[in-house]
Scaffold this active site. Structure first.
Site, short mmCIF file in Angstrom:
data_model
loop_
_atom_site.label_atom_id
_atom_site.label_comp_id
_atom_site.label_asym_id
_atom_site.label_seq_id
_atom_site.Cartn_x
_atom_site.Cartn_y
_atom_site.Cartn_z
N GLN A 75 44.74 51.99 31.26
CA GLN A 75 46.07 51.92 31.95
C GLN A 75 45.52 51.40 33.46
O GLN A 75 46.05 51.95 34.64
CB GLN A 75 46.46 53.38 32.30
CG GLN A 75 47.10 53.95 30.93
CD GLN A 75 48.51 52.99 30.91
OE1 GLN A 75 49.21 52.64 31.83
NE2 GLN A 75 49.11 53.22 29.47
N SER A 76 44.88 50.39 33.65
CA SER A 76 44.37 49.94 34.76
C SER A 76 45.63 49.27 35.60
O SER A 76 46.52 48.33 35.34
CB SER A 76 43.41 48.44 34.54
OG SER A 76 43.49 47.73 35.77
#
Length: 337
Positions: A75-76
């Site tokens: 979930q960068s």
């Protein structure tokens, strides 16, 4: 401090707002809380990486890159903002996502930032936790070179000397805003991870002799490691700017890693409380990984008396609320009535 000596593109919505948070200040009964809205930088829902990418992508253009490679956790936020600007500049973007948390649910692996990466046209590949991500990026870069491409590698979080320039600028911007409204800032607090944001802020504040201390709340590494990473990058950035690295003293780098919990991206009760409080008191969305834990640390430190009543404390919001949809079961929200 003169960052205009360096190549820069201008796509961020700057200056970002500096807003008082009167409701939550009253609820906590401590210092006067303010928020610096770097969740409002404008690139693909905003976030702190946008400031870094203005300098990094300018360097990529200077080097005549036609493709971008970067990496991050599933979930960068950094990956999302990078592939957004790559597309705007007509470059292909290749994202390597590390399964750092071990979460296997569909929401985490397909919603939030992951979905936006796909909407922005990035190619995505995954790697198991513990992978040498720098080596993996270089391997992909070599394949692209063999195919006649000109790739440009961006480190995780955009955290290098070039990216840190974005937060040297942010330090100047925030100090100017405070001066314009006669606001004496006693503390600046933010979530610190890959170290570029804090390194730039510490260097910027020291370089203009602002007297504003920067307090990082760690989201991954132990305290000693986090502080060493920030200090090292702050010194390297100073040298890159042509400054004496001694402009930053070691004692100016402070990180508190008491609020990480079980690990990077792992929810904590204090994070859940912080996200709910800011949403309900101020109408502002934090994220579960960075700003949520950063603000959780701030809340706890206020309750412990670390920040005093009457002081002015600014929380730098690094963005990331997009990832809330990757954590749908974390917040125990009520159903429909």
């Amino acid at each position: 401090m003169h960052t205009s000596n360096f190549s820069r593109l201008h796509f961020a919505h700057l200056p970002t707002p500096l807003e008082p948070m009167q409701n939550i200040s009253k609820a906590l009964g401590g210092p006067n809380l303010w928020i610096k809205r770097d969740d409002c930088t404008g690139l693909s829902s905003g976030g702190n990486k946008t400031r870094k990418l203005e300098f990094i992508m300018a360097d990529a253009v200077d080097q005549k890159a036609d493709s971008i490679i970067t990496q991050g956790a599933t979930q960068s936020n950094h990956a999302r903002q990078t592939c957004a600007i790559a597309g705007k500049l007509g470059m292909r973007c290749h994202i390597l996502l590390e399964s750092r948390t071990g979460f296997e649910d569909d929401a985490y692996n397909h919603n939030g930032n992951v979905m936006l990466n796909q909407l922005h046209g990035a190619t995505i590949s995954t790697r198991p936790a513990g992978t040498d991500m720098n080596a993996a990026m270089e391997e992909l870069a070599q394949k692209l070179r063999d195919d006649g491409k000109h790739p440009y590698i961006i480190p995780g979080g955009g955290s290098n000397e070039i990216g840190a320039l974005g937060y040297v600028n942010a330090a100047i911007e925030l100090t100017t805003q405070a001066n314009d409204r006669s606001l004496k800032i006693d503390h600046l607090v933010h979530a610190t991870g890959s170290s570029g944001t804090q390194a730039g802020l510490v260097l910027g504040m020291a370089g203009i002799n602002s007297g504003i201390p920067v307090y990082g709340v760690g989201v991954r590494a132990p305290k000693a490691k986090q502080e060493d990473m920030v200090y090292d990058l702050a010194q390297r950035t100073a040298v890159y700017m042509g400054l004496n690295p001694s402009v930053v003293a070691r004692e100016q780098v402070v990180a508190n890693s008491d609020y990480v919990g079980e690990g990077y991206g792992q929810p904590t009760k204090s994070m859940v409380e912080a996200v709910k409080m800011l949403a309900q008191y101020e109408g502002i969305l934090l994220d579960p990984v960075y700003s949520g834990k950063g603000f959780a640390g701030l809340i706890d430190l206020i309750r412990k008396g670390h920040f005093k009543k009457g002081e002015n404390v600014v929380f730098l919001h690094t963005g990331g609320s997009v990832s809330l949809s990757g954590y749908p079961d974390t917040f125990d929200l009520p159903g429909y009535i």
